[in-house]
Design an enzyme around this catalytic site. Structure first.
Site, PDB file in Angstrom:
ATOM      1  N   LYS A   1      51.950  59.901  25.916  1.00  0.00           N
ATOM      2  CA  LYS A   1      51.693  58.481  26.184  1.00  0.00           C
ATOM      3  C   LYS A   1      50.263  58.279  26.691  1.00  0.00           C
ATOM      4  O   LYS A   1      49.604  57.287  26.350  1.00  0.00           O
ATOM      5  CB  LYS A   1      52.698  57.958  27.210  1.00  0.00           C
ATOM      6  CG  LYS A   1      52.503  56.480  27.609  1.00  0.00           C
ATOM      7  CD  LYS A   1      52.537  55.542  26.395  1.00  0.00           C
ATOM      8  CE  LYS A   1      52.748  54.087  26.763  1.00  0.00           C
ATOM      9  NZ  LYS A   1      51.766  53.517  27.685  1.00  0.00           N
TER      10      LYS A   1
ATOM     11  N   GLU B   1      44.190  54.042  22.127  1.00  0.00           N
ATOM     12  CA  GLU B   1      44.214  52.574  22.181  1.00  0.00           C
ATOM     13  C   GLU B   1      42.895  52.031  22.738  1.00  0.00           C
ATOM     14  O   GLU B   1      42.326  51.080  22.189  1.00  0.00           O
ATOM     15  CB  GLU B   1      45.384  52.131  23.053  1.00  0.00           C
ATOM     16  CG  GLU B   1      45.541  50.636  23.230  1.00  0.00           C
ATOM     17  CD  GLU B   1      46.665  50.312  24.197  1.00  0.00           C
ATOM     18  OE1 GLU B   1      46.439  49.483  25.102  1.00  0.00           O
ATOM     19  OE2 GLU B   1      47.759  50.896  24.058  1.00  0.00           O
TER      20      GLU B   1
END
Length: 473
Positions: free
Chosen positions: A182, A189
């Site tokens: 993650k 991102e």
């Protein structure tokens, strides 16, 4: 008395929406929140659903079937530790605790080890997709106890996003592996968002594109190689108007990009692993620099730069294509760096990560979902890939698009347009493909002032030289 199948602690938007998602898949859900009024609000808004409120942690735990499955959706760090300590006295051996928060992976490693001693199964689970993803199907990255994952995998597959009917969830690896993935997702991102914003800034300033034209350009890009969630929302952002129906909202948003502090985790870890995560780290620094708004206003009046030269209308289409290619290659380099760091971490922690499966998890539900993740999945059919740039498809694209990345970066630098991640991308690309670099001089310098030794190209071993001449001695 019938007991519920799943418990959720933490009724902020992510916990609330995950509870609703779980209930919609025919599971009965117990909920608990530290603030009673929040729990009451959830129930009042969902009276028809099989969601049951509890206002003491003991009653909440006792309401669940054994082995209990409890999802923690509270703030990362100390609040998560406090919640675990709060609930631990009421748990039994074999119960399952799932931390679905935005947790630092080293905390998950520690919690996994501590809870294992108590006989509690722990899953550190990355969840991506924001509040809508939590409600409709997120990308899920569970790490920790394999035994526990097998017990809850059916539920996780049902609530996850689907890509061509395939659940976007897979067991990642032991202890902190899920939250590590993650963290990499979040770093990619950051890189994606900064690359896109630099592309927008170039198009706006070099081509004088207005918002409608920018939206049309990104819409066209979204039909090809760049098809992704972030490109899709970007084209929509340009068209959003103020309440007056005249002015575009984007033009009134302050250019200060904030962050929650999670972006720095991946960069800090890259330094620990000696991993060159330059593009993603530069995207973090770009946010920090954007926050210096007051200083930038002063600097804009003192520090000189070149006069911007706009592209003529007859060359406009070609320039747009150059930007598109530069953006795509920058994106590839960002992913290459992220997956390279995954590989290094997997080796350090003996996680045995399956990179193709990880890429599959990202194909739907999450913020970085994109068509080209299929290409990454294909590239990692062999799990021994050193770097994505060296695989057939990505090396072909790199060789085809490097001139565009080089051209757009140099054009921007020549005319004073800040492009930190584009510049970082081409610098990484050139460094990575350079057979003989300038680092030999650095080693000579280190040996000169610190006797740190060096290796030679023609002999094995480590060597030290007395660099001072007799005259200098």
């Amino acid at each position: 008395m019938l007991k519920q199948q799943v418990g959720v602690i933490g009724m902020a938007v992510m916990g609330r929406n995950l509870a609703l998602n779980i209930e919609s898949k025919k599971y009965t859900v117990s909920i608990f929140n530290r603030t009673q009024s929040v729990t009451e609000e959830v129930i009042n808004n969902n009276k028809e659903k099989k969601i049951f409120p509890y206002f003491s942690i003991k009653d909440f735990v006792n309401s669940l079937r054994k082995p209990r499955c409890i999802l923690l959706m509270v703030k990362s760090g100390q609040p998560t530790d406090e919640t675990i300590q709060f609930i631990l006295p009421y748990l039994n051996k074999g119960d399952i605790l799932i931390d679905g928060g935005n947790t630092f992976y080293k905390d998950s490693i520690r919690r996994s080890n501590d809870l294992m001693k108590c006989g509690i199964n722990f899953i550190g689970m990355g969840v991506s997709g924001g509040e809508l993803g939590a409600l409709n199907g997120p990308s899920i990255m569970p790490g920790g106890s394999r035994e526990a994952y097998d017990l809850v995998s059916s539920m996780l597959k049902k609530i996850s996003a689907k890509f061509k009917n395939e659940p976007c969830v897979s067991y990642i690896g032991p202890n902190g592996a899920g939250h590590y993935v993650k963290m990499i997702h979040n770093g990619i991102e950051y890189g994606d968002m900064q690359l896109i914003s630099e592309s927008y800034f170039i198009l706006k300033n070099v081509l004088n594109m207005k918002n409608e034209e920018l939206s049309n350009t990104f819409s066209q890009w979204n039909k090809g190689e760049l098809n992704s969630y972030l490109i899709e929302i970007t084209k929509n952002i340009f068209l959003k108007k103020e309440k007056d129906g005249i002015h575009y909202l984007i033009d009134s948003i302050l250019d200060h990009a904030e962050d929650k502090g999670t972006g720095k985790w991946i960069s800090q870890d890259a330094l620990e692993l000696h991993e060159p995560l330059s593009l993603i780290t530069e995207s973090v620094f770009a946010r920090y620099l954007s926050s210096l708004k007051d200083q930038r206003l002063i600097a804009s009046k003192i520090l000189k730069g070149p006069i911007l030269k706009c592209i003529s209308s007859q060359n406009k289409e070609l320039f747009v294509e150059e930007v598109r290619r530069a953006l795509y290659l920058g994106k590839i380099i960002s992913y290459a760096q992220g997956f390279s760091q995954l590989k290094k971490a997997s080796e350090k922690y003996s996680w045995n990560l399956q990179y193709g499966k990880i890429a599959k998890i990202f194909r739907a539900g999450c913020i970085i979902r994109a068509d080209f993740l299929e290409r990454i999945t294909d590239a990692f059919k062999s799990n021994n890939v050193t770097n994505l740039l060296l695989t057939p498809y990505f090396s072909e694209i790199s060789n085809k698009y490097e001139k565009s990345l080089r051209y757009i970066t140099s054009y921007a630098i020549k005319y004073g347009i800040p492009v930190p991640t584009f510049a970082s991308a081409i610098s990484y690309y050139d460094n990575y493909r350079t057979m003989s670099s300038s680092a030999n001089l650095i080693q000579a310098q280190r040996d000169y002032f610190g006797a740190h030794t060096y290796r030679r190209t023609d002999k094995k071993g480590y060597f030290h030289t007395n660099w001072l001449t007799k005259k200098e001695l």
